[in-house]
Design a protein around this motif. Structure first.
Motif, PDB file in Angstrom:
ATOM      1  N   PHE A 233       7.929  -6.462  -9.070  1.00 18.28           N
ATOM      2  CA  PHE A 233       6.758  -5.577  -8.520  1.00 18.28           C
ATOM      3  C   PHE A 233       6.685  -4.036  -9.508  1.00 18.28           C
ATOM      4  CE2 PHE A 233       5.994  -1.448  -6.493  1.00 18.28           C
ATOM      5  CZ  PHE A 233       4.708  -1.890  -5.758  1.00 18.28           C
ATOM      6  N   MET A 234       5.658  -3.655  -9.866  1.00 20.42           N
ATOM      7  CA  MET A 234       5.093  -2.599 -10.433  1.00 20.42           C
ATOM      8  C   MET A 234       4.102  -2.102  -9.635  1.00 20.42           C
ATOM      9  SD  MET A 234       5.313  -3.466 -14.465  1.00 20.42           S
ATOM     10  CE  MET A 234       4.703  -1.925 -14.920  1.00 20.42           C
ATOM     11  N   ASN A 235       4.091  -0.645  -9.355  1.00 23.09           N
ATOM     12  CA  ASN A 235       2.993   0.150  -8.958  1.00 23.09           C
ATOM     13  C   ASN A 235       2.083   0.680  -9.733  1.00 23.09           C
ATOM     14  OD1 ASN A 235       4.399   2.267  -9.666  1.00 23.09           O
ATOM     15  ND2 ASN A 235       4.361   3.529  -7.772  1.00 23.09           N
ATOM     16  N   PRO A 236       0.730   1.089  -9.514  1.00 19.18           N
ATOM     17  CA  PRO A 236      -0.064   1.196 -10.736  1.00 19.18           C
ATOM     18  C   PRO A 236       0.339   2.518 -11.454  1.00 19.18           C
ATOM     19  CG  PRO A 236      -1.314   1.240  -8.647  1.00 19.18           C
ATOM     20  CD  PRO A 236       0.287   1.128  -8.051  1.00 19.18           C
ATOM     21  N   VAL A 237       1.196   3.455 -10.793  1.00 16.73           N
ATOM     22  CA  VAL A 237       2.033   4.480 -11.831  1.00 16.73           C
ATOM     23  C   VAL A 237       2.661   3.925 -12.948  1.00 16.73           C
ATOM     24  CG1 VAL A 237       2.962   6.698 -11.861  1.00 16.73           C
ATOM     25  CG2 VAL A 237       1.543   6.280  -9.893  1.00 16.73           C
ATOM     26  N   ALA A 238       3.411   2.984 -12.595  1.00 17.41           N
ATOM     27  CA  ALA A 238       4.239   2.156 -13.535  1.00 17.41           C
ATOM     28  C   ALA A 238       3.475   1.478 -14.527  1.00 17.41           C
ATOM     29  CB  ALA A 238       5.360   1.507 -12.796  1.00 17.41           C
ATOM     30  N   GLU A 239       2.290   1.041 -14.182  1.00 20.68           N
ATOM     31  CA  GLU A 239       1.457   0.241 -15.089  1.00 20.68           C
ATOM     32  C   GLU A 239       0.889   1.178 -16.003  1.00 20.68           C
ATOM     33  OE1 GLU A 239      -0.026  -3.650 -12.449  1.00 20.68           O
ATOM     34  OE2 GLU A 239      -1.434  -1.570 -12.126  1.00 20.68           O
ATOM     35  N   GLN A 240       0.574   2.177 -15.476  1.00 21.21           N
ATOM     36  CA  GLN A 240      -0.221   3.095 -16.337  1.00 21.21           C
ATOM     37  C   GLN A 240       0.906   3.898 -17.456  1.00 21.21           C
ATOM     38  OE1 GLN A 240      -1.582   6.913 -14.224  1.00 21.21           O
ATOM     39  NE2 GLN A 240      -2.440   7.891 -16.066  1.00 21.21           N
TER      40      GLN A 240
ATOM     41  N   VAL B  80       0.860  -1.232   0.083  1.00 20.82           N
ATOM     42  CA  VAL B  80       0.001  -0.031   0.115  1.00 20.82           C
ATOM     43  C   VAL B  80       0.854   1.100   0.067  1.00 20.82           C
ATOM     44  CG1 VAL B  80      -1.745   1.357   1.363  1.00 20.82           C
ATOM     45  CG2 VAL B  80      -2.066  -0.957   1.188  1.00 20.82           C
ATOM     46  N   THR B  81       1.887   1.192   0.754  1.00 24.48           N
ATOM     47  CA  THR B  81       2.816   2.364   0.850  1.00 24.48           C
ATOM     48  C   THR B  81       3.503   2.568  -0.599  1.00 24.48           C
ATOM     49  OG1 THR B  81       3.396   1.789   3.218  1.00 24.48           O
ATOM     50  CG2 THR B  81       4.855   3.382   2.067  1.00 24.48           C
ATOM     51  N   LEU B  82       3.874   1.639  -1.251  1.00 22.60           N
ATOM     52  CA  LEU B  82       4.449   1.846  -2.766  1.00 22.60           C
ATOM     53  C   LEU B  82       3.338   2.325  -3.493  1.00 22.60           C
ATOM     54  CD1 LEU B  82       6.687  -1.323  -2.722  1.00 22.60           C
ATOM     55  CD2 LEU B  82       7.509   0.984  -2.518  1.00 22.60           C
ATOM     56  N   VAL B  83       2.106   1.609  -3.367  1.00 23.08           N
ATOM     57  CA  VAL B  83       1.299   2.121  -4.365  1.00 23.08           C
ATOM     58  C   VAL B  83       0.984   3.733  -4.156  1.00 23.08           C
ATOM     59  CG1 VAL B  83      -1.307   1.913  -4.589  1.00 23.08           C
ATOM     60  CG2 VAL B  83       0.060  -0.117  -4.492  1.00 23.08           C
ATOM     61  N   SER B  84       1.022   3.991  -2.710  1.00 23.73           N
ATOM     62  CA  SER B  84       0.694   5.546  -2.683  1.00 23.73           C
ATOM     63  C   SER B  84       1.664   6.611  -2.899  1.00 23.73           C
ATOM     64  CB  SER B  84       0.581   5.549  -1.141  1.00 23.73           C
ATOM     65  OG  SER B  84       1.723   5.470  -0.374  1.00 23.73           O
ATOM     66  N   ILE B  85       2.821   6.220  -3.264  1.00 21.50           N
ATOM     67  CA  ILE B  85       4.122   6.812  -3.953  1.00 21.50           C
ATOM     68  C   ILE B  85       3.452   7.517  -5.393  1.00 21.50           C
ATOM     69  CG2 ILE B  85       6.390   7.026  -4.721  1.00 21.50           C
ATOM     70  CD1 ILE B  85       6.967   4.851  -2.714  1.00 21.50           C
ATOM     71  N   GLY B  86       3.559   8.794  -5.621  1.00 23.51           N
ATOM     72  CA  GLY B  86       3.222   9.213  -6.547  1.00 23.51           C
ATOM     73  C   GLY B  86       4.088   8.873  -8.050  1.00 23.51           C
ATOM     74  N   ASP B  87       5.271   8.435  -7.682  1.00 25.36           N
ATOM     75  CA  ASP B  87       6.238   8.263  -8.971  1.00 25.36           C
ATOM     76  C   ASP B  87       5.998   6.727  -9.220  1.00 25.36           C
ATOM     77  OD1 ASP B  87       7.106  10.878  -8.934  1.00 25.36           O
ATOM     78  OD2 ASP B  87       8.842  10.210  -7.641  1.00 25.36           O
TER      79      ASP B  87
ATOM     80  N   VAL C 288       7.081   3.318 -10.200  1.00 28.63           N
ATOM     81  CA  VAL C 288       8.317   2.374  -9.539  1.00 28.63           C
ATOM     82  C   VAL C 288       8.112   0.923  -9.864  1.00 28.63           C
ATOM     83  CG1 VAL C 288       9.010   1.044  -7.380  1.00 28.63           C
ATOM     84  CG2 VAL C 288       7.891   3.538  -7.340  1.00 28.63           C
ATOM     85  N   ILE C 289       9.425   0.361 -10.131  1.00 29.89           N
ATOM     86  CA  ILE C 289       9.530  -1.129 -10.736  1.00 29.89           C
ATOM     87  C   ILE C 289      10.473  -1.749 -10.082  1.00 29.89           C
ATOM     88  CG2 ILE C 289      10.289  -2.515 -12.871  1.00 29.89           C
ATOM     89  CD1 ILE C 289       8.993  -0.570 -14.691  1.00 29.89           C
ATOM     90  N   ALA C 290      10.443  -2.865  -9.547  1.00 29.24           N
ATOM     91  CA  ALA C 290      11.443  -3.555  -8.888  1.00 29.24           C
ATOM     92  C   ALA C 290      11.699  -4.867  -9.460  1.00 29.24           C
ATOM     93  CB  ALA C 290      11.148  -3.733  -7.225  1.00 29.24           C
ATOM     94  N   THR C 291      13.143  -5.109  -9.497  1.00 28.33           N
ATOM     95  CA  THR C 291      13.690  -6.145 -10.149  1.00 28.33           C
ATOM     96  C   THR C 291      14.361  -7.121  -9.143  1.00 28.33           C
ATOM     97  OG1 THR C 291      15.843  -5.634 -10.934  1.00 28.33           O
ATOM     98  CG2 THR C 291      13.912  -4.922 -12.317  1.00 28.33           C
ATOM     99  N   ASP C 292      14.477  -8.544  -9.566  1.00 28.35           N
ATOM    100  CA  ASP C 292      15.368  -9.312  -8.794  1.00 28.35           C
ATOM    101  C   ASP C 292      16.886  -9.272  -9.557  1.00 28.35           C
ATOM    102  OD1 ASP C 292      15.560 -10.838 -11.191  1.00 28.35           O
ATOM    103  OD2 ASP C 292      14.302 -12.385 -10.606  1.00 28.35           O
TER     104      ASP C 292
END
Length: 660
Positions: free
Chosen positions: A168-175, A148-155, A157-161
């Protein structure tokens, strides 16, 4: 092992984080929130902490309670400190219990560091889970809070292994990318995050590659464009950083980026303003070129007139006409040079007019004479239709002659040999309408709307063969508009000729027009002793001849020291001094003459090629009574001499027709 509480997890965050019920009561707060919000505690109303209206706070909570994606808003504390708030629901309302909302008071620059720290915490939690199965449920809850915290970030975000695959991708990255988290998970990040250079369109190395290889923090390349899955483009920037395990090893990378279309728009605006400055500089250069172009015609007329004047046994009437041509064209050239000296006016695209009552018929006749050589060279037939009794206009005769000469020259240049040119003038409802029509090459329809713009030309072969720099029609438009008039152009197309029409507001009050006409004053006053000092022998001799014709006694010198002795001996009533003299210059000569008691009654007139206010002031400080700009206007000199008596200085207060 004890369960990890919200506070223990949230305390690692560098920004204030609150859990608030939908009815506005604080459920929990991390350490940063307690520090910055003055010891906020559980159960405390959020309304008591903030200076915002209750409706504003309720609206923020209501929006945040609806969705798990970040909702943006603002909060202002009682002390005046303002935060950008990103909120999302953590626990929906159920069984009569209000929803619980996570509010994060985001510091934008801290978003990347916060995420890296959160992932470090996540790794720590994973190690604890492997050691203590009893903490599994709590860990799952903590992971949800982190999500939820990452989702709430306005930028975005993509995380990789560590292999560079998306975890991981947050909704802003999806958009921004066009990929959903489910679709992107497990794919190479370079596939999901496809970036190219804005200008070259070449692919840009994905920044997570270097991060994983070298363990460094790096920014994206400048002018980066993200290619979305659907084919769209989004300008972006930001940075990437490694995610490390507790022992310092790189276990993944986080890529944080944002859309910067607005910033790109501002950059383009800055580029446009720079282009405007470059254009202004180009306009200045165009203006200088335009004046150089316009100097050619009077120079040609002067050269022809001098040939007539140098012809032995020339008809007196022809010689008188040639002399008048020289005078008129020199005045024309002097006025154009004045424009060159006014730098501010040039850079702003302005041309000042010296208005008087103008007889349009006379200006047209003078324009015909100036353009006659070019018309005759093309073997064109000129047809005139000038209505009798044309009303006068208030304007600048020299500038209007430029207008009509340019139109006639334009017609001559663009009309094939043996063509026809019609020049007509008539009065029409308070206007003087002048038309120049030809049987020339015509104007294509696509060029017609821009024909008065600088450097806009059609077929240039004929024009370039006859000379010119393509600014004549732009000059016409500017000068006509400065006179309060308008100009237009019509053409049926290529090969069909063209017609240019100039409309000028007529001067209706004939009585005022007659009174406003300037007449050159006749020489009057008493016989004077005049000293002429100029290192240009021709100029000095001709001025001396004119002064003697006006009835004055004249002595001449050609350098400063010679003039000093001459003036001491001759004790003239008036001394006309050039400034740029050999020996001593005109300023020093004037200062020395002013120290001679016997010359106290001598009127000193400066004749200078420099006419700015600083030059006039310098002449006054040196002791000159008047300042005339070269070439010296005979009318202005006559007025000054008429005000001087043989027995003393000027018969009236200092001052001159030129305002000094």
């Amino acid at each position: 092992m004890p369960m990890i509480s919200f506070g223990q997890l949230a305390d690692v965050l560098p920004e204030p984080v609150l859990l608030v019920s939908a009815d506005g009561l604080v459920v929990a707060a991390n350490q940063r929130a307690r520090k910055e919000l003055g010891g906020v505690g559980e159960g405390q109303p959020l309304f008591e902490l903030c200076a915002d209206a209750r409706e504003h706070i309720e609206g923020l909570l209501k929006r945040s309670a609806r969705v798990r994606q970040p909702t943006l808003g603002t909060l202002t504390l009682k002390g005046g400190r303002r935060y950008r708030v990103e909120g999302a629901v953590v626990r929906p309302s159920a069984a009569g219990a209000p929803a619980v909302v996570l509010l994060r008071l985001v510091h934008e620059q801290a978003a990347l560091a916060a995420f890296v720290e959160l992932n470090r915490t996540l790794e720590h939690l994973r190690r604890e889970i492997s050691a203590q199965r009893r903490a599994a449920e709590e860990l799952e809850r903590q992971r949800e809070w982190l999500r939820v915290t990452l989702v709430s970030i306005g930028d975005a975000v993509i995380a990789t292994d560590v292999e560079g695959r998306v975890v991981f991708m947050n909704p802003v990255a999806e958009q921004l990318t066009g990929w959903t988290e489910a679709e992107a998970t497990g794919r190479p990040v370079a596939v999901v995050f496809d970036a190219v250079h804005e200008t070259t369109r070449e692919p840009i190395e994905n920044p997570t590659g270097r991060v994983l290889r070298e363990g460094i923090v790096m920014g994206l390349a400048n002018h980066t464009v993200l290619m979305t899955r659907g084919g769209g483009e989004t300008p972006i920037d930001d940075s990437a950083a490694p995610i490390r395990s507790a022992d310092g090893g790189v276990i993944g990378a986080v890529l944080v980026f944002r859309a910067i279309a607005e910033r790109r728009a501002l950059e383009r605006l800055a580029e446009q303003r720079l282009a405007a400055l470059v254009l202004a500089d180009r306009r200045k250069n165009e203006f200088l070129a335009m004046l150089g172009h316009e100097l050619r015609n009077p120079m040609a007329a002067i050269l022809t007139a001098t040939t007539v004047l140098n012809t032995p046994d020339e008809d007196p009437e022809a010689a008188a006409y040639a002399a008048a041509v020289v005078e008129r064209q020199v005045r024309h050239m002097a006025r154009l040079v004045d424009d060159l000296l006014d730098v501010a006016r040039i850079s702003q695209g302005k041309i000042a007019l010296r208005t008087e009552v103008v007889d349009v018929s006379l200006v047209l006749q003078q324009s015909i004479e100036t353009s006659r050589r070019l018309i005759e060279a093309g073997r064109h037939e000129l047809h005139l239709s000038l209505a009798e009794g044309l009303p006068p206009v208030m304007g600048d005769a020299t500038r209007l002659e430029q207008v009509f000469c340019n139109l006639l020259n334009n017609a001559a240049k663009y009309t094939p040999p043996g063509g026809h040119i019609w020049l007509s003038a008539r009065g029409d409802d308070g206007e003087v309408v002048v038309s120049v029509r030809d049987t020339g090459v015509g104007i294509p329809p696509e060029l017609l709307p821009n024909v008065f713009e600088v450097f806009v030309q059609g077929d240039q072969s004929l024009h370039r063969a006859r000379g010119g720099i393509g600014v004549g029609l732009a000059l016409v438009k500017r000068l006509v508009e400065l006179h309060g008039g308008s100009c237009s152009c019509a053409s049926a197309g290529t090969g069909m000729g063209a017609e240019f029409v100039v409309r000028l507001p007529a001067l209706r009050d004939e009585g005022a027009a007659a009174g406003a006409r300037e007449r050159e004053p006749a020489a009057r006053g008493e016989r004077l002793r005049v000293a002429v000092v100029d290192d240009n022998h021709d100029a000095a001799h001709l001025l001396a001849v004119s002064l003697r014709r006006w009835g004055h006694d004249v002595v001449v010198a050609h350098d400063g020291l010679e003039a000093l002795e001459l003036v001491r001996r001759a004790r003239p009533d008036v001394a006309v001094l050039d400034i740029g003299l050999p020996g001593i210059d005109g300023f020093e000569l004037a200062r020395r003459l002013r120290r001679e008691p016997a010359l106290d009654g001598c009127t000193l007139i400066a004749a200078s090629g420099y006419g700015q206010e600083v030059d006039r002031q310098r002449a006054s400080d040196a002791g000159f009574d008047h300042h005339l700009l070269k070439p010296v206007e005979p009318a202005a000199l006559l007025k000054l001499l008429a005000r001087v008596s043989p027995s003393g200085r000027a018969a009236s207060e200092k001052g001159s027709p030129d305002g000094t």
